[in-house]
Design a protein around this motif. Structure first.
Motif, short mmCIF file in Angstrom:
data_model
loop_
_atom_site.label_atom_id
_atom_site.label_comp_id
_atom_site.label_asym_id
_atom_site.label_seq_id
_atom_site.Cartn_x
_atom_site.Cartn_y
_atom_site.Cartn_z
N ASP A 140 11.27 -9.35 3.15
CA ASP A 140 10.87 -9.81 1.82
C ASP A 140 10.67 -11.33 1.81
OD1 ASP A 140 11.09 -7.25 1.00
OD2 ASP A 140 12.79 -7.56 -0.34
N SER B 40 7.30 -13.50 1.15
CA SER B 40 7.21 -14.53 0.10
C SER B 40 6.73 -15.85 0.67
CB SER B 40 8.57 -14.76 -0.55
OG SER B 40 9.00 -13.60 -1.19
N PRO C 280 0.82 -1.21 0.00
CA PRO C 280 0.00 0.00 0.00
C PRO C 280 0.86 1.26 0.00
CG PRO C 280 0.05 -0.96 2.20
CD PRO C 280 0.81 -1.90 1.30
P1 ADP Z 1 10.04 -9.67 -4.88
O1 ADP Z 1 10.54 -8.42 -4.22
O2 ADP Z 1 11.14 -10.60 -5.29
O3 ADP Z 1 9.06 -9.42 -5.96
P2 ADP Z 1 8.74 -10.01 -2.40
O4 ADP Z 1 7.97 -11.04 -1.72
O5 ADP Z 1 9.92 -9.46 -1.63
O6 ADP Z 1 9.23 -10.52 -3.79
O7 ADP Z 1 7.81 -8.78 -2.72
C1 ADP Z 1 6.81 -8.93 -3.66
C2 ADP Z 1 5.98 -7.72 -3.57
O8 ADP Z 1 5.32 -7.72 -2.31
C3 ADP Z 1 6.77 -6.45 -3.65
O9 ADP Z 1 6.39 -5.79 -4.84
C4 ADP Z 1 6.31 -5.71 -2.44
O10 ADP Z 1 6.05 -4.39 -2.80
C5 ADP Z 1 5.03 -6.43 -2.08
N1 ADP Z 1 4.44 -6.19 -0.78
C6 ADP Z 1 3.24 -6.70 -0.43
N2 ADP Z 1 2.85 -6.23 0.74
C7 ADP Z 1 3.81 -5.42 1.16
C8 ADP Z 1 3.95 -4.59 2.32
N3 ADP Z 1 3.01 -4.50 3.27
N4 ADP Z 1 5.08 -3.88 2.44
C9 ADP Z 1 6.02 -3.92 1.49
N5 ADP Z 1 5.92 -4.66 0.38
C10 ADP Z 1 4.83 -5.40 0.20
#
Ligand code: ADP
Ligand code: ADP
Length: 235
Positions: free
Chosen positions: A76, A80, A59
């Motif tokens: 991160d 995941s 968000p």
């Molecule tokens: P990657 O960065 O390899 O795509 P991640 O699991 O680290 O995999 O992140 C995937 C996505 O999850 C990112 O684009 C990130 O912005 C998003 N995301 C979802 N919820 C959140 C949150 N509350 N805070 C930060 N990032 C989040």
């Protein structure tokens, strides 16, 4: 407790000089086993909402809580893991791997998750039976109808026994009888197994099948209501 909760969530996109407010101060909670439709016109923020509920996007402001934990406090890697273990995804275009059979497509998430082949196969067989496709195990996606492909995709989304399935416009490429069948299937499985389903649609005909509707307009959640008509028996 909620599976996922949004607290005053806003999401902006910057497009050149203009800022698009895709979501404005949206608050909602999805409970275990709930079957929820996000509906509204094109551009109202349905996909953006699905991406936030599925932890695919962050968000601009506000909080997203998954299983009671503020997602922003997760690394991160933890995010995941939460997504891979606890959330299944279904897409408008089915997104099956064309060179794999129905059975192999459904096994794939467990194999990526390093489950043994025998275990993945047993789980996939059970899921394909659940969606009525036991007779099509060896078929590649091109040999299946759209409705059948989406049922394979639902089986794949469910293979890891997620707490939540997020489906962005799952019926957009289906005719109305297949659309109704796919919705009834998701609803039946969700209620039987306690899996929450959140799906987006612009098709009002699907709305009498849901436990709850979240109506979006210009990024605002304008109405949260139960179905007006009693849910029909599952197919
Ligand atoms: P990657 O960065 O390899 O795509 P991640 O699991 O680290 O995999 O992140 C995937 C996505 O999850 C990112 O684009 C990130 O912005 C998003 N995301 C979802 N919820 C959140 C949150 N509350 N805070 C930060 N990032 C989040
Ligand atoms: P819906 O799913 O209801 O059609 P979306 O969530 O896709 O709505 O889009 C909401 C608004 O945000 C729209 O005005 C859309 O054009 C805009 N939007 C969506 N994604 C992006 C993006 N990646 N960059 C810029 N604008 C976007």
């Amino acid at each position: 407790a909620a599976v996922v909760e949004l607290r005053r969530v806003s999401k902006h996109y910057q497009l050149g000089d203009s800022r698009i407010d895709a979501l404005r101060q949206v608050s909602l909670a999805i409970r275990p086993g709930e079957f929820v439709a996000v509906w509204g016109p094109s551009g109202s923020g349905k996909s953006t909402l699905c991406n936030l509920v599925g932890l695919l996007d962050a968000p601009s402001s506000g909080q997203v809580l998954f299983d009671g934990t503020d997602v922003a406090t997760l690394s991160d890697n933890q995010r995941s893991i939460a997504r891979n273990r606890s959330i299944g995804f279904v897409f408008q275009n089915f997104n099956l791997v064309p060179v794999l059979s129905a059975l192999e497509n459904v096994m794939l998430p467990l194999q990526i998750g390093r489950a043994g082949t025998r275990q993945a196969r047993a789980a996939a067989l059970r899921r394909l039976d659940e969606v009525g496709l036991s007779t099509h195990l060896a078929h590649r996606p091109a040999r299946l109808s759209g409705g059948q492909q989406q049922r394979v995709a639902i089986a794949r989304a469910l293979i890891g026994a997620p707490a939540l399935v997020v489906a962005d416009e799952p019926t957009a490429n289906l005719d109305s009888s297949n659309a109704l069948r796919v919705i009834a299937l998701m609803r039946r499985i969700g209620h039987a197994e306690g899996t929450a389903f959140v799906f987006s649609t612009h098709d009002e005909r699907l709305l009498d099948r849901v436990d709850r509707r979240l109506r979006m307009h210009d990024g605002v959640l304008v109405e949260e209501g139960a179905a007006a008509v009693p849910p029909v028996p599952a197919v």
